[in-house]
Design a protein around this motif. Sequence first.
Motif, PDB file in Angstrom:
ATOM      1  N   VAL A 120      34.185  41.270  39.923  1.00 25.31           N
ATOM      2  CA  VAL A 120      35.072  40.579  38.982  1.00 25.31           C
ATOM      3  C   VAL A 120      34.319  40.376  37.671  1.00 25.31           C
ATOM      4  CG1 VAL A 120      36.431  38.497  38.547  1.00 25.31           C
ATOM      5  CG2 VAL A 120      36.324  39.452  40.857  1.00 25.31           C
ATOM      6  N   VAL A 121      34.776  41.062  36.632  1.00 20.53           N
ATOM      7  CA  VAL A 121      34.132  41.012  35.321  1.00 20.53           C
ATOM      8  C   VAL A 121      34.234  39.607  34.750  1.00 20.53           C
ATOM      9  CG1 VAL A 121      34.289  41.868  32.948  1.00 20.53           C
ATOM     10  CG2 VAL A 121      34.531  43.446  34.874  1.00 20.53           C
ATOM     11  N   THR A 122      33.122  39.126  34.185  1.00 18.09           N
ATOM     12  CA  THR A 122      33.047  37.793  33.601  1.00 18.09           C
ATOM     13  C   THR A 122      33.066  37.873  32.081  1.00 18.09           C
ATOM     14  OG1 THR A 122      30.635  37.791  33.448  1.00 18.09           O
ATOM     15  CG2 THR A 122      31.613  37.074  35.550  1.00 18.09           C
ATOM     16  N   ALA A 123      33.189  36.713  31.452  1.00 20.91           N
ATOM     17  CA  ALA A 123      33.124  36.660  29.991  1.00 20.91           C
ATOM     18  C   ALA A 123      31.759  37.140  29.503  1.00 20.91           C
ATOM     19  CB  ALA A 123      33.394  35.240  29.514  1.00 20.91           C
ATOM     20  N   CYS A 163      36.309  47.845  39.486  1.00 22.56           N
ATOM     21  CA  CYS A 163      36.174  46.401  39.297  1.00 22.56           C
ATOM     22  C   CYS A 163      37.461  45.847  38.714  1.00 22.56           C
ATOM     23  CB  CYS A 163      35.000  46.101  38.373  1.00 22.56           C
ATOM     24  SG  CYS A 163      35.153  46.838  36.716  1.00 22.56           S
ATOM     25  N   GLY A 164      37.551  44.527  38.673  1.00 21.31           N
ATOM     26  CA  GLY A 164      38.688  43.855  38.055  1.00 21.31           C
ATOM     27  C   GLY A 164      38.198  42.891  36.997  1.00 21.31           C
ATOM     28  N   VAL A 165      39.115  42.385  36.200  1.00 19.36           N
ATOM     29  CA  VAL A 165      38.759  41.468  35.115  1.00 19.36           C
ATOM     30  C   VAL A 165      39.226  40.072  35.492  1.00 19.36           C
ATOM     31  CG1 VAL A 165      38.935  41.005  32.650  1.00 19.36           C
ATOM     32  CG2 VAL A 165      38.973  43.371  33.478  1.00 19.36           C
ATOM     33  N   GLY A 166      38.281  39.128  35.532  1.00 20.38           N
ATOM     34  CA  GLY A 166      38.585  37.777  35.973  1.00 20.38           C
ATOM     35  C   GLY A 166      39.247  36.922  34.916  1.00 20.38           C
ATOM     36  N   TYR A 167      39.550  35.687  35.320  1.00 20.49           N
ATOM     37  CA  TYR A 167      40.243  34.754  34.427  1.00 20.49           C
ATOM     38  C   TYR A 167      39.440  34.475  33.172  1.00 20.49           C
ATOM     39  CZ  TYR A 167      42.111  30.406  32.543  1.00 20.49           C
ATOM     40  OH  TYR A 167      42.625  29.447  31.696  1.00 20.49           O
ATOM     41  N   ALA A 190      40.713  42.627  40.360  1.00 26.85           N
ATOM     42  CA  ALA A 190      39.973  43.374  41.375  1.00 26.85           C
ATOM     43  C   ALA A 190      40.930  43.816  42.482  1.00 26.85           C
ATOM     44  CB  ALA A 190      38.867  42.504  41.953  1.00 26.85           C
ATOM     45  N   PRO A 191      40.669  44.959  43.107  1.00 27.24           N
ATOM     46  CA  PRO A 191      41.540  45.418  44.198  1.00 27.24           C
ATOM     47  C   PRO A 191      41.729  44.338  45.255  1.00 27.24           C
ATOM     48  CG  PRO A 191      40.000  47.139  43.582  1.00 27.24           C
ATOM     49  CD  PRO A 191      39.586  45.918  42.820  1.00 27.24           C
ATOM     50  N   PHE A 192      42.951  44.239  45.738  1.00 26.46           N
ATOM     51  CA  PHE A 192      43.315  43.159  46.664  1.00 26.46           C
ATOM     52  C   PHE A 192      42.445  43.113  47.911  1.00 26.46           C
ATOM     53  CE2 PHE A 192      48.025  43.017  45.134  1.00 26.46           C
ATOM     54  CZ  PHE A 192      47.631  42.308  44.020  1.00 26.46           C
ATOM     55  N   VAL A 193      42.018  44.280  48.408  1.00 27.79           N
ATOM     56  CA  VAL A 193      41.245  44.297  49.647  1.00 27.79           C
ATOM     57  C   VAL A 193      39.957  43.496  49.491  1.00 27.79           C
ATOM     58  CG1 VAL A 193      40.093  46.490  49.072  1.00 27.79           C
ATOM     59  CG2 VAL A 193      40.309  45.788  51.469  1.00 27.79           C
ATOM     60  N   HIS A 194      39.374  43.506  48.302  1.00 28.06           N
ATOM     61  CA  HIS A 194      38.144  42.747  48.060  1.00 28.06           C
ATOM     62  C   HIS A 194      38.449  41.267  47.836  1.00 28.06           C
ATOM     63  CE1 HIS A 194      36.105  46.603  47.695  1.00 28.06           C
ATOM     64  NE2 HIS A 194      37.031  46.968  46.829  1.00 28.06           N
ATOM     65  N   THR A 195      39.494  40.980  47.071  1.00 31.35           N
ATOM     66  CA  THR A 195      39.872  39.582  46.830  1.00 31.35           C
ATOM     67  C   THR A 195      40.293  38.907  48.129  1.00 31.35           C
ATOM     68  OG1 THR A 195      40.643  40.224  44.631  1.00 31.35           O
ATOM     69  CG2 THR A 195      41.326  38.069  45.434  1.00 31.35           C
ATOM     70  N   ALA A 196      40.932  39.649  49.020  1.00 33.13           N
ATOM     71  CA  ALA A 196      41.380  39.074  50.291  1.00 33.13           C
ATOM     72  C   ALA A 196      40.198  38.560  51.108  1.00 33.13           C
ATOM     73  CB  ALA A 196      42.169  40.107  51.089  1.00 33.13           C
ATOM     74  N   SER A 202      36.756  31.568  51.361  1.00 32.01           N
ATOM     75  CA  SER A 202      36.731  30.342  50.556  1.00 32.01           C
ATOM     76  C   SER A 202      37.983  29.489  50.667  1.00 32.01           C
ATOM     77  CB  SER A 202      36.518  30.693  49.087  1.00 32.01           C
ATOM     78  OG  SER A 202      37.656  31.383  48.586  1.00 32.01           O
ATOM     79  N   GLY A 203      39.116  30.134  50.976  1.00 32.87           N
ATOM     80  CA  GLY A 203      40.390  29.418  50.960  1.00 32.87           C
ATOM     81  C   GLY A 203      40.846  29.062  49.561  1.00 32.87           C
ATOM     82  N   ASP A 204      40.203  29.613  48.535  1.00 31.33           N
ATOM     83  CA  ASP A 204      40.517  29.300  47.141  1.00 31.33           C
ATOM     84  C   ASP A 204      41.560  30.276  46.616  1.00 31.33           C
ATOM     85  OD1 ASP A 204      40.600  28.644  44.482  1.00 31.33           O
ATOM     86  OD2 ASP A 204      38.480  29.098  44.070  1.00 31.33           O
ATOM     87  N   ALA A 205      42.811  29.850  46.556  1.00 35.91           N
ATOM     88  CA  ALA A 205      43.896  30.725  46.127  1.00 35.91           C
ATOM     89  C   ALA A 205      43.854  31.026  44.634  1.00 35.91           C
ATOM     90  CB  ALA A 205      45.246  30.110  46.487  1.00 35.91           C
ATOM     91  N   SER A 206      43.036  30.308  43.869  1.00 37.92           N
ATOM     92  CA  SER A 206      42.939  30.609  42.443  1.00 37.92           C
ATOM     93  C   SER A 206      42.254  31.948  42.192  1.00 37.92           C
ATOM     94  CB  SER A 206      42.168  29.503  41.703  1.00 37.92           C
ATOM     95  OG  SER A 206      40.794  29.513  42.054  1.00 37.92           O
ATOM     96  N   LEU A 207      41.614  32.504  43.226  1.00 36.67           N
ATOM     97  CA  LEU A 207      40.994  33.821  43.100  1.00 36.67           C
ATOM     98  C   LEU A 207      42.031  34.944  43.080  1.00 36.67           C
ATOM     99  CD1 LEU A 207      38.095  33.407  45.698  1.00 36.67           C
ATOM    100  CD2 LEU A 207      37.936  33.185  43.207  1.00 36.67           C
ATOM    101  N   ILE A 208      43.217  34.643  43.584  1.00 40.46           N
ATOM    102  CA  ILE A 208      44.251  35.672  43.724  1.00 40.46           C
ATOM    103  C   ILE A 208      44.920  35.913  42.371  1.00 40.46           C
ATOM    104  CG2 ILE A 208      46.418  36.276  44.863  1.00 40.46           C
ATOM    105  CD1 ILE A 208      45.509  34.488  47.215  1.00 40.46           C
ATOM    106  N   TRP A 209      44.760  37.135  41.868  1.00 41.91           N
ATOM    107  CA  TRP A 209      45.427  37.551  40.622  1.00 41.91           C
ATOM    108  C   TRP A 209      44.970  36.710  39.432  1.00 41.91           C
ATOM    109  CZ3 TRP A 209      51.201  38.300  39.255  1.00 41.91           C
ATOM    110  CH2 TRP A 209      51.517  39.657  39.230  1.00 41.91           C
TER     111      TRP A 209
END
Length: 273
Positions: A120-123, A163-167, A190-196, A202-209
């Motif tokens: 997940v790409v950061t600032a 890779c994906g681009v984070g918030y 990031a591809p869903f398979v990795h985020t899943a 973590s149970g942290d749903a803020s990671l999704i999308w």
Amino acid sequence: MPRRFVDLSIFLENDVVSDPPAFAPKIQYFTHENTFEQIQPFFPGLQRHQLPDGEGWAVETVQLSTHNGTHLDAPYHFHSTMNGKLGASERAIAIHEVPLEWCFQPGVKLDFRHLPDGYVVTAQDIEAELARIGHVLQPLEIVVVNTRAGSRYGQPDYVSSGCGVGYDATMYLLERGVRLTGTDGWSWDAPFVHTARKWADSGDASLIWEGHKAGRDIGYCHLEKLHNLEALPPDGFIISCFPHKIRGASAGWTRAVAIFDEALVPPAPRAQP
């Protein structure tokens, strides 16, 4: 000065891995040899042999999602509201409402092909890459990210590659006036398979999308399933990506094209691991 046009779009086609199977496009081709039955009802009494060479027309029927092929996502795709950090939240705009000026602007390419799948790409990553290419972001520039997914298009692992681009990275761009971004991956995130896996741990749903959901705070668009980004220099080109005008839709297909001067020679590519 002569201009060169670089096609940044993938094909819409059958039997090539561009989406998960349930979301794949379906195209049915009718050729000149098998369309007489479509033409004859318009001209009662017409016989096939009366047509030049006995041929009808060629035509296709297509079953698509607005997110098949190279397409532009509207803020409405991400959330029902946008611009929460620019004042009061507003209704998120659909694809037919996207300002046309967002879709024809100078482009900037960030090369993240060296980053692993699922990263997940950061600032900080954005800042470092801008420093490497010596570019200072300007409002409305179109920022595209070249990931490893571009080299995997059509392969079984395409949807899970890159890779994906984070918030925070997305907000870094939006806070500097960028309103349209893009990726050669299946998704800006990031591809869903990795985020899943991260979510399961973590149970942290803020990671999704999380990259998409930045649109809640500042409305923006992004291109997905770009192609041929390797052919682009870091900057010095224009991107044209006007979307198909589908009323109320969350996305629209586009023939994304980069336009730049022939005299601009791309630098040597970043070394790959």
